[in-house]
Design a protein around this motif. Sequence first.
Motif, mmCIF file in Angstrom:
data_model
loop_
_atom_site.group_PDB
_atom_site.id
_atom_site.type_symbol
_atom_site.label_atom_id
_atom_site.label_comp_id
_atom_site.label_asym_id
_atom_site.label_seq_id
_atom_site.Cartn_x
_atom_site.Cartn_y
_atom_site.Cartn_z
ATOM 1 N N LEU A 228 38.516 31.457 29.989
ATOM 2 C CA LEU A 228 38.545 32.842 29.522
ATOM 3 C C LEU A 228 38.975 33.809 30.622
ATOM 4 O O LEU A 228 39.342 34.945 30.343
ATOM 5 C CB LEU A 228 37.167 33.235 29.001
ATOM 6 N N GLY A 229 38.942 33.329 31.854
ATOM 7 C CA GLY A 229 39.438 34.155 32.960
ATOM 8 C C GLY A 229 40.897 34.527 32.747
ATOM 9 O O GLY A 229 41.347 35.610 33.141
ATOM 10 N N GLN A 230 41.629 33.616 32.103
ATOM 11 C CA GLN A 230 43.050 33.886 31.824
ATOM 12 C C GLN A 230 43.191 35.042 30.833
ATOM 13 O O GLN A 230 44.077 35.883 30.971
ATOM 14 C CB GLN A 230 43.729 32.635 31.255
ATOM 15 N N LEU A 231 42.321 35.061 29.828
ATOM 16 C CA LEU A 231 42.342 36.172 28.864
ATOM 17 C C LEU A 231 41.974 37.476 29.582
ATOM 18 O O LEU A 231 42.554 38.525 29.311
ATOM 19 C CB LEU A 231 41.363 35.900 27.713
ATOM 20 N N THR A 232 41.028 37.358 30.505
ATOM 21 C CA THR A 232 40.625 38.539 31.281
ATOM 22 C C THR A 232 41.818 39.095 32.056
ATOM 23 O O THR A 232 42.074 40.303 32.046
ATOM 24 C CB THR A 232 39.503 38.173 32.270
ATOM 25 N N ILE B 259 37.857 47.971 29.770
ATOM 26 C CA ILE B 259 38.005 47.043 28.648
ATOM 27 C C ILE B 259 36.777 47.169 27.745
ATOM 28 O O ILE B 259 35.644 47.057 28.208
ATOM 29 C CB ILE B 259 38.170 45.595 29.139
ATOM 30 N N TYR C 268 34.599 39.644 36.334
ATOM 31 C CA TYR C 268 35.858 40.148 36.890
ATOM 32 C C TYR C 268 35.752 41.635 37.198
ATOM 33 O O TYR C 268 34.804 42.304 36.787
ATOM 34 C CB TYR C 268 37.006 39.893 35.903
ATOM 35 N N VAL D 28 32.971 35.592 25.770
ATOM 36 C CA VAL D 28 34.055 36.318 26.457
ATOM 37 C C VAL D 28 33.474 37.444 27.328
ATOM 38 O O VAL D 28 33.888 37.630 28.471
ATOM 39 C CB VAL D 28 35.066 36.908 25.446
ATOM 40 N N GLU E 117 31.180 33.502 19.945
ATOM 41 C CA GLU E 117 32.220 33.235 20.954
ATOM 42 C C GLU E 117 32.656 34.533 21.628
ATOM 43 O O GLU E 117 33.081 34.530 22.782
ATOM 44 C CB GLU E 117 33.409 32.496 20.324
ATOM 45 N N TYR F 37 42.140 31.629 20.816
ATOM 46 C CA TYR F 37 40.678 31.607 20.855
ATOM 47 C C TYR F 37 40.136 31.279 19.463
ATOM 48 O O TYR F 37 40.883 31.261 18.487
ATOM 49 C CB TYR F 37 40.159 32.971 21.352
ATOM 50 N N ILE G 269 31.978 36.130 30.593
ATOM 51 C CA ILE G 269 33.004 35.727 31.572
ATOM 52 C C ILE G 269 33.681 36.965 32.156
ATOM 53 O O ILE G 269 33.827 37.109 33.377
ATOM 54 C CB ILE G 269 34.074 34.817 30.908
ATOM 55 N N MET G 270 34.079 37.883 31.290
ATOM 56 C CA MET G 270 34.831 39.052 31.776
ATOM 57 C C MET G 270 33.994 39.914 32.708
ATOM 58 O O MET G 270 34.528 40.600 33.574
ATOM 59 C CB MET G 270 35.334 39.884 30.601
#
Lengths: 133, 118
Positions: free
Chosen positions: B100-104, A8, A35, A28, A24, B40, A31-32
């Motif tokens: 934002l985990g959902q977007l991930t 990504i 993962y 993101v 913002e 967003y 957070i990403m």
Amino acid sequence: MSEEKKKIMFTVRKAPHGSIYVYEGLEVKLIMAAYDADISVVFVDDGVFAVKQGQNTKALGIKGFAATYGALVDYEITKVFVDRQSMEERGMSEDDLLVIGEDEDTEEPIKPQVVDSDEIAAMMAEQHNILAF
Amino acid sequence: MKLAVCIYEGPYNHEASDTAYNFIQAALKRGHEFKGIFFYHDGVYNVTKLMEPPQDDRHIANRWSQLGATGIDIVVCIAAAKRRGIVDDVLVPNVRISGLGQLTMMAIEADRLVVFGD
């Protein structure tokens, strides 16, 4: 791991201030990074201003976020690139770039890597998904 | 194809929400599947039930709600929502607030993540 990590890429195209996209967008990324994905970040166009060192937002009356880029490596975001042409068009050089972390072993500061547009294009072609801010 | 959509812009002020909606309708007709729709930035304003557009205009929030009723997961980013005063109480039905985990997950699971906005 059963399968290959999804690639990504984030592109940062806008100036860091004047709109909230870049700020913002940084949220993101952080957070990403938690993962299981192969994250990369590319600063292009006015986005290169986001990684200029010595930013001061005091006169704007807003909270600056440039310091957070200094933690990208801590968040294990190490694939950070800046488009050479965008940088040069805006009178910036590699020396102007802020530090995104330090090398674990040598403690040397790590800066975003300056790359040419064709390298960015090649990286983009490999991505599973791209998010633009 | 498995698709996901992320919308950055507020309703009426910008065409992003309309274009995204039309894109989704067209893609569904072609048999594509949606892993989710994520709001967003100012996009979080698209799904507040407090909006009351003129009656001869499209009702953007209701339109998203109706799409959510078909089973597509519509998610509003909590961080962006809190900043803008959007909370659970003001959401139209069939839309949820999450992180934002959902977007991930959408970015990982979808073959294409299509972003609408500036």
